[in-house]
Enzyme design. Structure first.
Site, PDB file in Angstrom:
ATOM      1  N   LEU A 355      -7.398   5.423  -2.926  1.00  0.00           N
ATOM      2  CA  LEU A 355      -6.071   5.390  -2.319  1.00  0.00           C
ATOM      3  C   LEU A 355      -5.182   4.405  -3.074  1.00  0.00           C
ATOM      4  O   LEU A 355      -4.004   4.685  -3.336  1.00  0.00           O
ATOM      5  CB  LEU A 355      -6.170   4.993  -0.844  1.00  0.00           C
ATOM      6  CG  LEU A 355      -7.107   5.836   0.023  1.00  0.00           C
ATOM      7  CD1 LEU A 355      -7.080   5.330   1.463  1.00  0.00           C
ATOM      8  CD2 LEU A 355      -6.741   7.311  -0.047  1.00  0.00           C
ATOM      9  N   ASP A 356      -5.736   3.251  -3.420  1.00  0.00           N
ATOM     10  CA  ASP A 356      -5.001   2.263  -4.213  1.00  0.00           C
ATOM     11  C   ASP A 356      -4.627   2.821  -5.585  1.00  0.00           C
ATOM     12  O   ASP A 356      -3.451   2.839  -5.971  1.00  0.00           O
ATOM     13  CB  ASP A 356      -5.854   1.010  -4.407  1.00  0.00           C
ATOM     14  CG  ASP A 356      -5.554  -0.074  -3.386  1.00  0.00           C
ATOM     15  OD1 ASP A 356      -4.433  -0.104  -2.853  1.00  0.00           O
ATOM     16  OD2 ASP A 356      -6.445  -0.894  -3.121  1.00  0.00           O
ATOM     17  N   HIS A 357      -5.622   3.237  -6.327  1.00  0.00           N
ATOM     18  CA  HIS A 357      -5.366   3.688  -7.695  1.00  0.00           C
ATOM     19  C   HIS A 357      -4.498   4.940  -7.719  1.00  0.00           C
ATOM     20  O   HIS A 357      -3.551   5.039  -8.511  1.00  0.00           O
ATOM     21  CB  HIS A 357      -6.686   3.926  -8.424  1.00  0.00           C
ATOM     22  CG  HIS A 357      -7.414   2.674  -8.782  1.00  0.00           C
ATOM     23  ND1 HIS A 357      -7.195   1.988  -9.963  1.00  0.00           N
ATOM     24  CD2 HIS A 357      -8.353   1.952  -8.108  1.00  0.00           C
ATOM     25  CE1 HIS A 357      -7.965   0.918 -10.010  1.00  0.00           C
ATOM     26  NE2 HIS A 357      -8.682   0.864  -8.891  1.00  0.00           N
TER      27      HIS A 357
END
Length: 474
Positions: A355-357
């Site tokens: 989700l971050d990347h």
């Protein structure tokens, strides 16, 4: 594969350009029950195509350069924080109090990597500041997961109760998130069209000459600005002196950037001088967190017409959780991802902080597309993304009422399609790792996955020490 079309459409791109993408598909990359590999490929592919499109416009090319997305490079980059070595030392990742815990009725996940979050967690639990994990475990075992979630958040800490996809779907925040597009884009004014100088030399750097103020922390925002730095932007990261960044985290996402310290309250004049010459501002603090400094997206665009403002949040700046802090691991727990990836005995996690990347690469792509649009149409731009909305895409596809083509990762879509070629199975990151000397030591790091014909292969500079640069433009 067709989810690249959805990601590109979410950025507002011309569907015909998707045919410029070739993917190298590798079995074993980012293996999970959910379509993580397809989502990661889509996010990087959309970012790379946005870079190639802007490069073509600035270089006066008749055709957008070909884009190549290799699952091996993508999988390695999406786990870059795990592959970092500093003088041969592996990185420090999650702190002892950042983990899953059993509660009286289920599970909760906490995040306490930063000292102030650890302090608030222990305060909420009524424990001394030197409490060991065993004491936390005992305290949580006597309370319900939702009670812990509310108590810790009320204390300014971070804890989220495990929910199934169905439980999250019934939550008011989930309804608010699903109603928004994957990428929200606004044009708050009619500022004149941006004139971008023609690109010269090699490699082609579509963001060359552009100044980016980076007001982000942790992974997603820094990944976005790391991608912009790769593409030639002058990225200056600003942090508050009283909130030190984790050294390994800074090293992993600091490639291509400069890092300076600035108190936004005491250093208001210095910030305004930086803003006056900035082209892009990227923010990653919780919605409303910067408003007291006059740094809401609307206020920034008003003071600097023609600015591109990119805002990242965990839960979205709306709904009952709109003002809450959050991290990838916590969003996975709340949205049902941890339940899907786990077992009856214990919650699980994605093979990467996807989700971050993923949101980071989409955010960079949104900035690049905004710059392309500005060069033809003018107007300031505000783009907003959230980890929770990316999670909805991963778990549910395009979401209810979405107008973008495509659907769930792997579903059929319409229009031009990327081509694909089979690659050898992914059996490790080694082919996509590099090494370099830096001011903080000898680094092993993940190579950038964003690639297009004639574009850059490496960052222009390695990361330096956090806060070591001067808060001014080069």
């Amino acid at each position: 594969m067709t989810d690249i079309r959805f990601a590109w459409s979410a950025l507002g791109g011309d569907p015909a350009l998707v045919s410029r993408i070739t993917t190298v598909e590798r079995e074993g990359a980012l293996g999970a029950r959910l379509p993580v590999r397809e989502l990661a490929r889509a996010c990087v592919g959309a970012c790379a195509l946005a870079a190639a499109e802007l490069a073509a416009r600035r270089a006066g090319l008749a055709e957008v350069p070909a884009v190549r997305v290799d699952d091996g490079a993508v999988a390695t980059a999406f786990t870059s924080e795990r592959h970092l070595l500093v003088d041969g030392r592996p990185p420090l990742t999650f702190a002892p109090l950042s983990r899953f815990w059993r509660t009286a009725d289920g599970w909760v996940r906490t995040h306490a990597n930063y000292p102030h979050h650890r302090q608030r967690l222990l305060l909420a639990l009524g424990l001394p500041q030197d409490a060991e994990p065993a004491a936390v475990e005992a305290a949580l075992a006597e309370r319900s997961a939702l009670d812990v979630e509310e108590a810790v958040y009320a204390a300014g800490g971070l804890a989220v109760a495990l929910r199934t996809p169905e439980e999250w779907g019934a939550h008011e925040q989930a309804t608010a998130v699903a109603a928004r597009p994957l990428v929200q884009s606004e044009r708050p004014d009619e500022a004149r069209a941006r004139v971008l100088p023609a690109l010269e030399g090699s490699p082609a750097l579509p963001a060359a000459g552009l100044r980016v103020l980076d007001l982000t922390r942790v992974i997603a925002g820094p990944v976005a600005t790391r991608a912009l730095a790769l593409l030639g932007a002058d990225v200056l990261r600003l942090d508050a002196p009283q909130l030190p960044e984790l050294a390994d985290q800074h090293a992993d996402t600091g490639f291509g950037k400069r890092s300076a310290l600035l108190d936004l309250a005491a250093g208001r004049t210095a910030f305004e001088e930086l803003l006056a010459e900035a082209d892009v501002v990227v923010t990653g603090y919780r919605p409303g967190g910067l408003d007291r400094f006059g740094l809401s997206p609307e206020a920034l665009a008003e003071r600097r017409p023609g600015l591109v403002v990119a805002q990242l949040s965990a839960w979205g700046g709306y709904g009952p959780w709109g003002g809450r802090r959050g991290f990838d691991s916590l969003v996975q727990v709340a949205t049902g991802i941890a339940a899907v990836e786990g077992s009856a005995r214990r919650p699980g996690a994605l093979p990467a902080q996807a989700l971050d990347h993923g949101t980071g690469y989409l955010l960079a792509g949104a900035v690049l597309r905004a710059l392309t649009e500005q060069s033809a149409e003018g107007g300031s731009r505000v783009v907003r993304l959230s980890l929770a909305r990316t999670a909805t895409w991963l778990t549910q596809g395009s979401g209810p009422g979405a107008s973008e083509p495509g659907g769930a990762p792997g579903s059929a879509g319409t229009g031009a399609v990327p081509s694909s070629v089979p690659g050898a199975p992914y059996d490790g990151p080694e082919p996509w790792l590099g090494e370099t000397d830096s001011g903080i030591g000898r680094l092993r790091y993940a190579l950038p996955p964003v690639a297009f014909a004639g574009g850059p292969a490496l960052w222009a500079r390695p990361p330096g020490h956090w806060g070591a640069d001067v808060a001014r433009w080069a």
